[in-house]
Design a protein around this motif. Structure first.
Motif, mmCIF file in Angstrom:
data_model
loop_
_atom_site.group_PDB
_atom_site.id
_atom_site.type_symbol
_atom_site.label_atom_id
_atom_site.label_comp_id
_atom_site.label_asym_id
_atom_site.label_seq_id
_atom_site.Cartn_x
_atom_site.Cartn_y
_atom_site.Cartn_z
ATOM 1 N N SER A 23 -0.121 -2.843 -0.349
ATOM 2 C CA SER A 23 0.047 -1.573 -1.067
ATOM 3 C C SER A 23 -0.203 -0.457 -0.066
ATOM 4 N N VAL A 24 0.607 0.590 -0.147
ATOM 5 C CA VAL A 24 0.474 1.702 0.786
ATOM 6 C C VAL A 24 0.477 3.016 0.011
ATOM 7 N N SER A 25 -0.533 3.836 0.267
ATOM 8 C CA SER A 25 -0.559 5.203 -0.254
ATOM 9 C C SER A 25 0.064 6.079 0.826
ATOM 10 N N LEU A 26 1.305 6.487 0.629
ATOM 11 C CA LEU A 26 2.028 7.229 1.654
ATOM 12 C C LEU A 26 1.354 8.558 1.946
ATOM 13 N N GLY A 27 0.912 8.701 3.156
ATOM 14 C CA GLY A 27 0.241 9.916 3.579
ATOM 15 C C GLY A 27 -1.145 10.087 2.988
ATOM 16 N N GLY A 28 -1.652 9.051 2.307
ATOM 17 C CA GLY A 28 -2.977 9.130 1.695
ATOM 18 C C GLY A 28 -3.021 10.058 0.494
ATOM 19 N N VAL A 29 -1.841 10.342 -0.079
ATOM 20 C CA VAL A 29 -1.770 11.219 -1.241
ATOM 21 C C VAL A 29 -1.745 10.352 -2.493
ATOM 22 N N GLY A 30 -2.647 10.618 -3.426
ATOM 23 C CA GLY A 30 -2.720 9.807 -4.632
ATOM 24 C C GLY A 30 -3.494 8.523 -4.392
ATOM 25 N N THR A 31 -3.675 7.754 -5.452
ATOM 26 C CA THR A 31 -4.425 6.508 -5.362
ATOM 27 C C THR A 31 -3.728 5.409 -6.130
ATOM 28 N N ILE A 32 -3.603 4.256 -5.499
ATOM 29 C CA ILE A 32 -3.184 3.031 -6.169
ATOM 30 C C ILE A 32 -4.464 2.230 -6.328
ATOM 31 N N ALA A 33 -4.882 1.988 -7.567
ATOM 32 C CA ALA A 33 -6.186 1.379 -7.828
ATOM 33 C C ALA A 33 -6.265 -0.061 -7.358
ATOM 34 N N ASP A 34 -5.203 -0.835 -7.528
ATOM 35 C CA ASP A 34 -5.214 -2.253 -7.177
ATOM 36 C C ASP A 34 -3.820 -2.700 -6.782
ATOM 37 N N VAL A 35 -3.752 -3.815 -6.069
ATOM 38 C CA VAL A 35 -2.463 -4.364 -5.663
ATOM 39 C C VAL A 35 -1.798 -5.060 -6.854
ATOM 40 N N ILE A 36 -2.501 -6.023 -7.456
ATOM 41 C CA ILE A 36 -2.007 -6.741 -8.643
ATOM 42 C C ILE A 36 -3.124 -6.798 -9.665
ATOM 43 N N ASN A 37 -2.796 -6.468 -10.907
ATOM 44 C CA ASN A 37 -3.766 -6.444 -12.006
ATOM 45 C C ASN A 37 -5.031 -5.732 -11.552
ATOM 46 N N SER A 38 -6.173 -6.380 -11.551
ATOM 47 C CA SER A 38 -7.425 -5.733 -11.110
ATOM 48 C C SER A 38 -7.892 -6.300 -9.779
ATOM 49 N N THR A 39 -6.960 -6.676 -8.925
ATOM 50 C CA THR A 39 -7.284 -7.347 -7.665
ATOM 51 C C THR A 39 -6.678 -6.608 -6.486
ATOM 52 N N GLY A 40 -7.426 -6.510 -5.407
ATOM 53 C CA GLY A 40 -6.876 -5.999 -4.160
ATOM 54 C C GLY A 40 -7.493 -4.727 -3.626
ATOM 55 N N GLY A 41 -8.115 -3.940 -4.472
ATOM 56 C CA GLY A 41 -8.745 -2.714 -4.004
ATOM 57 C C GLY A 41 -7.791 -1.543 -3.944
ATOM 58 N N ALA A 42 -8.349 -0.371 -3.756
ATOM 59 C CA ALA A 42 -7.585 0.873 -3.819
ATOM 60 C C ALA A 42 -6.931 1.237 -2.494
ATOM 61 N N ALA A 43 -5.706 1.756 -2.602
ATOM 62 C CA ALA A 43 -5.028 2.392 -1.474
ATOM 63 C C ALA A 43 -5.086 3.884 -1.749
ATOM 64 N N ASN A 44 -5.718 4.645 -0.841
ATOM 65 C CA ASN A 44 -5.917 6.081 -1.055
ATOM 66 C C ASN A 44 -6.072 6.769 0.295
#
Length: 56
Positions: A23-44
């Motif tokens: 998972s990639v947060s492009l330019g660090g803008v916004g947050t993706i909480a997890d990769v799949i379901n509740s697993t993987g950690g945040a991209a921010n």
């Protein structure tokens, strides 16, 4: 209820498997909480890329 944004939401059933995901947060803008379901950690802004080797 706060919505958790994730890259993918998949059923937790036998036979559903994923490998080598990112998972990639492009330019660090916004947050993706997890990769799949509740697993993987945040991209921010602090961690712009999150890797998940396998799910489940």
């Amino acid at each position: 209820m706060v919505e958790r944004r994730r890259d993918a939401e998949v059923p937790d059933t036998a036979g559903v498997r994923f490998h080598d995901l990112v998972s990639v947060s492009l330019g660090g803008v916004g947050t993706i909480a997890d990769v799949i379901n509740s697993t993987g950690g945040a991209a921010n802004a602090a961690n712009q890329q999150r890797y998940l080797v396998s799910y489940p």
